[in-house]
Design an enzyme around this catalytic site. Structure first.
Site, PDB file in Angstrom:
ATOM      1  N   TYR A 261      24.792  -0.286 -31.440  1.00  0.00           N
ATOM      2  CA  TYR A 261      25.568  -1.855 -31.266  1.00  0.00           C
ATOM      3  C   TYR A 261      27.246  -1.537 -31.367  1.00  0.00           C
ATOM      4  O   TYR A 261      28.129  -2.360 -30.867  1.00  0.00           O
ATOM      5  CB  TYR A 261      25.257  -2.748 -32.237  1.00  0.00           C
ATOM      6  N   HIS A 416      20.184  -6.705 -36.503  1.00  0.00           N
ATOM      7  CA  HIS A 416      19.541  -5.662 -35.923  1.00  0.00           C
ATOM      8  C   HIS A 416      19.239  -4.360 -36.672  1.00  0.00           C
ATOM      9  O   HIS A 416      18.889  -3.388 -36.386  1.00  0.00           O
ATOM     10  CB  HIS A 416      20.557  -5.064 -34.702  1.00  0.00           C
TER      11      HIS A 416
END
Lengths: 738, 738
Positions: A261, A416
């Site tokens: 990410y 996440h």
């Protein structure tokens, strides 16, 4: 996937970021209609020089081919209907790429046809957008209008506003007004004012939102819009882009959600930063927080192997530096720093951008200015203050074939994040060897739940047993609760990348009530061949418990040193929950210190995992894929050491790459381990591990409990006295007498 | 692995090979001591020109590095002890490479140090060899002395005699006599006279033996030795090298054991042929049987994808054209033919040999003479007369990314043959998609049964269910009996590589008593994207039976079109024997014509297998790896159509590559099949299959029972009359009305 708001109160306020004051002050926007995201002198250079530099010329050709094909296919702006991967979703993605590409091409070539095409597309959106309500496939409180989630709407704006900026001064006033008022102004309002629950948080989705709104503000000459982007809808500075820079990156440029990410998050950071630099150079945005944005670009590169991101947390394994986010990041970071090491990354990517920064990359590559990227053994601290753990990276060298160990001692990283504190992975000879599953997701593949994260991402990929770290009583860390996990981080106790043994020691307390565990991972140069890697994991629990230590590996099993009880014709499932329900048990065994090893082959090298199993330990060999009705999981092997512990237990393991298998020459060397024995002793204040190599040569690794640098330690090992100062020392012996 | 003697009486005698007469006549050997395996003028050219051509210079450097390292390590000629992969085994392999390399280097550079080193090594063998009995790790009646099997002894001689020839005229008479009489003469005697059961058979092991003995004969100036090599120990010509050329290759250059062993077998054929050409050019050995030896080299190249051999029969998947056998074969074939297409293969291999032929390759590559290798859709007939079936290769283009279908309609191919008549495989986009397991073997890895073929090679890899072809009553073809299998071959009924649909039709009778089955595989260009592949398999049995049709595929399952009954928490094993004991059953279902499809992803493309399952058919989704106590098997998916048939059954399937998954751009297109329906009709004398594509476009494939070219057929399809001549026709429809 739920958006998680990082409660600001839980984070240190002010402090380290006081120097950020330079970026304060009233927002400035440029007058007129000219492009504001790229300077005029740079524009001229692209048109005169672009074709001379091969990489820029190639990019011109590539984008021209794409945009020409889109122009030929005609204008298609469908009413939104499908989720990720579906037809309308993909078409709106194609459209923003086309608007962006056409704008860039107009900028780079002056060809009016591209400006006209971008205009026609945008006018179509000006007709459609005002008619839209929330997307029919929306799933949560972050619904978009063009797409199922507003994140994608923000991405649409970030691309399209750049294309629009490039052509806006070519438009009639009526067309300009139609697009300003029909597309970008209402989209900015929707993204910022209508969804503060998305916009006013510290999260990468909000960064896309801020970038979308802020860049729209510069282009529409709306300082209030820019200010909301920089400081949140209430313009207080408690949230917004600047606060995101403060809180989402550590001082080392590590991004809270992890490398995968980090790649994704970088784009809006650097693209919006570039827009800020063009419009308000006085903010010195690339110097903000000691240059953390360009540090973050370099950290993203460091957190790769052979160009692929370490797949910690939710991550697709196939994601490399060859992505649009990184083409843009590298070009913008090069523009900001002129660091020649970035050129070698652009060379590897074999792409750049149709921007003045891309032009500089292409020009300087053509002039031979690149230097090798300094892939290094280093620590990437986590948390805004760098005190929420770290990723420790140990490399045997800077090359794509060198052995790399990455230890994940970071904080949770929000929604996440995986429950895998003190997890580790290892690469060697260009391949993953000790592995992390990454995410259970098939991006944009409709049949796989619309391309979203799968149920198995929760039930397997995030669970602790899917990682190479401790599991207590078959229960994931923090009981799999992200809110709890977000409040606790490991402590990076020691890191050293000096000398012939690199080491990371970290400790995690509170992942289970009453349990603290500490792990040292040591990369040990043993002379010939890739380094050995010692794993010393010590658990202290306040009551008896079952401890499992999984090792997920890639390769084909060659042999086990210990007898196995095989499940040959029916394979039971290992457990009920927390990921255990997804493991088929192939075999179990109860090895001892003399025979506890498993050897596998991967590519042209062998790997042996040698253990000192705790007394009474069982070893389980299993495979993922049970209870998987949709065939969503990959089927991969894992070895688990399991022990019923009174509370305190030490796991010792050594990963040893060895030998060579050459299928062309039909030669095989060193297919068996060269380690003769592994010993562990607990002495006063320290653990001593001795690796006995073939021929009796020994490597003794002494790891003190204390990390204090000057503290003196001594111990007797095999009847010989050793002494050292500080956390860690290595002693080499010729053996023989031992 | 037992050696299998192909009984000559079972093969056609004389006939087609009468033209071989030119190769008869008394054996000629050259006088003197000078090298006889390479001509003198060529020797001079290597020394003067070698360094000028990059590929030859690189090879000089590579061999010099290897031999210099061996020289530095010192002479090590151990008493034989270990099996394949063990220390003494590997050392004797290293030694023959060193003797060969040193000899080549002496030839190519004139540096006396290399000649001296080869001499010292050979003198050590002259001391050791006379003391040896049979190898202690020998397993069968083909025991070696230096190695566990005499095959390796023969390979040792083939390499070493070349090194010896190069330096023999530099030796003192005493040293020469010591080596002649202590090494090569007794080794030739051992290989030929002491083991006629190995030497006098038609088998690649015997080819190595003949090459060893024949080349030794030329070097020792012993015409009787040469004659035994050419014509067998009794010098009658009923066996020996020439008969091997007659019987082991088909007229198309296909080698009886399949592509993998074709690679292996080629080396002694071409190396010995080159020696014959140097010493007895009058034999015109490279013109023998219409130039079958150079045809065989080209056939070996044709039988690859992306440079990797089609893994039919016992075969390691990792074996490519980058092997010593093929470096030698390409160089020798180039020397014999000067075909510039071979140069492009040498370019891909990036290697050549330190021989005059290698010099020619390097020189002509440097001069830019290479042409692309003409990878083609073609038939490779099997059997000395070309009437024992064939491999049919259909390529969508010559590139490494093009779709390739290979259908294995060959005879058994002796002991390394698999029971897989009418099996097929498919590659696309650089990857195997419909797969063949190859061999269960870890070459030279000691822990895996000494690197030999594993038990699972018999119990799984050779069994019919491990392949993509019919299994009757869960019993392998020929009941898994090689002697029976060797007596029967499929009939290649039709092959056409013309037009927009390529087709192979073949039939097998007698693989099970009373059962005949026929299979047409059609590669159908459907416009955009890689071709569709139709599989039409028709079985006729004389009694009710269970028919299974497996499809082994590579990739991750995306979805099934039909409901599945899943074995989520316990997976049963599919059967008891014939490979079925190695299959875990993941799921079963009973699809119908509307929903019988399975989609998987491999790399960046999707593949859908669409079936018309016979009435009442069950579909089983399974995975290999059950009953595998040593973790010897790879775990790979398979789909099996299973039907209880009254005796006559037709299976229809279409393999459809579609869509694109781009992880960098995060775009996915066409992840669902574009086939709307699949229909099959039996009409008078023919089968008609219609593929209905999205939008209603149809492709109708008409396949007549008869292969007669002029025979007229007609049928009504969807109310429209169609008519064609010959075995096969394609009709395209716009759809709509249908």
């Amino acid at each position: 996937m739920a958006l998680v708001l990082l409660v600001s109160a839980a984070l240190p306020a002010g402090g380290a970021f006081a120097q950020a004051g330079a970026a304060q002050g009233p927002v400035q926007v440029q007058p007129g209609l000219a492009p504001v995201l790229v300077g005029g002198a740079d524009l001229a250079a692209m048109r005169t020089d672009g074709a001379r530099y091969p990489m820029f010329a190639a990019e011109l050709k590539r984008v021209r081919k794409e945009v020409d094909a889109a122009m030929k296919a005609g204008i298609d702006v469908p009413v939104p209907k499908d989720p990720g991967g579906g037809r309308t979703h993909e078409q709106h993605k194609r459209n923003y790429m086309a608007i962006y590409g056409a704008g860039m091409l107009y900028r780079a070539t002056g060809d009016q046809a591209y400006a006209d095409y971008a205009k026609r597309l945008l006018l179509e959106y000006a007709r459609l957008y005002p008619t839209l309500g929330l997307h029919p496939a929306a799933k949560n409180n972050a619904a978009g209008k063009l797409f199922w989630q507003s994140l994608n709407d923000a991405v649409w704006v970030v691309y399209s506003i750049q294309g629009y900026d490039a052509i806006r001064d070519t438009l009639s006033e009526a067309d300009r007004k139609a697009i300003d008022d029909g597309v970008f102004r209402p989209m900015a309002k929707f993204i910022a004012d209508d969804q503060p629950q998305v916009f006013d948080i510290i999260h990468n989705h909000a960064t896309w939102a801020c970038a979308a709104v802020g860049m729209t503000g510069y282009v529409l000459r709306d300082p209030v819009m820019v200010e909301k982007a920089l400081k949140g809808t209430d313009r207080s500075g408690k949230v917004g882009f600047l606060k995101q820079i403060d809180q989402l990156f550590s001082p080392d440029g590590y991004y809270a959600e992890g490398p995968y990410y980090q790649r994704y998050a970088l784009q809006p950071f650097v693209v919006f930063a570039h827009a800020i630099e063009e419009n308000e150079p006085g903010r010195k945005i690339f110097q903000y927080r000691d240059g953390v944005l360009t540090k973050a670009v370099k950290a993203a590169v460091q957190l790769t192997y052979d160009g692929y991101f370490f797949p910690f947390n939710d991550a697709l394994l196939e994601k490399s530096l060859k992505t649009d986010e990184l083409y843009q990041s590298i070009a913008i970071a090069y523009g900001a720093t002129r660091d020649p090491a970035l050129l070698s990354i652009a060379r590897w990517q074999d792409r750049t951008t149709l921007t003045p920064d891309g032009l500089a990359v292409a020009r300087d590559l053509a002039a031979g200015r690149e230097k090798p990227f300094p892939y290094a053994s280093m620590l990437f601290r986590d948390g805004p203050d760098g005190d929420q753990g770290a990723i420790a990276v140990m490399r045997s060298g800077p090359g794509d074939d060198d052995e790399v160990v990455a230890v994940k001692n970071t904080a949770q990283g929000m929604g996440h994040g995986h429950y895998d504190k003190l997890n580790w992975i290892l690469y060697d000879a260009g391949r993953p060897i000790v592995t992390d599953y990454g995410a259970a997701r098939f991006l944009n593949i409709e049949a796989k739940d619309g391309g979203r994260y799968l149920k198995e991402n929760e039930t397997w990929a995030k669970q602790t047993v899917a990682h190479n770290t401790l599991v207590v009583n078959e229960t994931s860390q923090f009981d799999g609760k992200v809110k709890v996990a977000n409040t606790m981080a490991p402590r990076q106790i020691f890191f050293s990348a000096e000398g012939s043994a690199k080491i990371s020691t970290a400790e995690m307390a509170g992942a289970w009530p009453g349990v603290t565990f500490r792990r040292s991972i040591v990369q040990v140069d043993a002379g010939k061949g890739p380094p050995l890697v010692l794993d010393l994991l010590k658990v202290k629990g306040d009551k008896p418990a079952q401890y499992d230590l999984p090792l997920h590996f890639a390769g084909h099993i060659i042999d086990a040193g210990f007898p196995l009880q095989q499940n040959l014709a029916t394979r039971p499932v290992l457990g009920k929950d927390d990921g255990y329900q997804h493991l088929w048990v192939d075999a179990t065994g109860t090895p001892d210190a003399s025979n506890a090893r498993l050897t596998w082959i991967n590519g042209e090298r062998f790997y042996t995992w040698r253990m000192l199993p705790p007394a009474g330990a069982q070893v389980i060999i299993a495979q993922s894929g049970a209870n998987d009705p949709k065939f969503n999981l990959r089927r991969e092997p894992v070895l688990i050491q399991r022990v019923k512990s009174p509370g305190e237990t030490t796991f010792v393991g050594v990963l040893e790459p060895h030998g060579a298998y050459d299928p062309s020459a039909e030669t095989t060397e060193g297919s068996t381990s060269r380690i003769e024995a592994l010993r562990h002793e607990r002495v006063e204040g320290a653990d001593i591990v001795t690796i006995v190599l073939a021929g009796g040569r020994t490597i003794t690794l002494a790891i003190a409990d204390s990390a204090e640098a000057g503290l003196a330690h001594k111990a007797a090992v095999d009847g010989k006295a050793i002494a050292w100062k500080g956390h860690f020392a290595r002693f080499d012996g010729k053996g023989g007498a031992q």
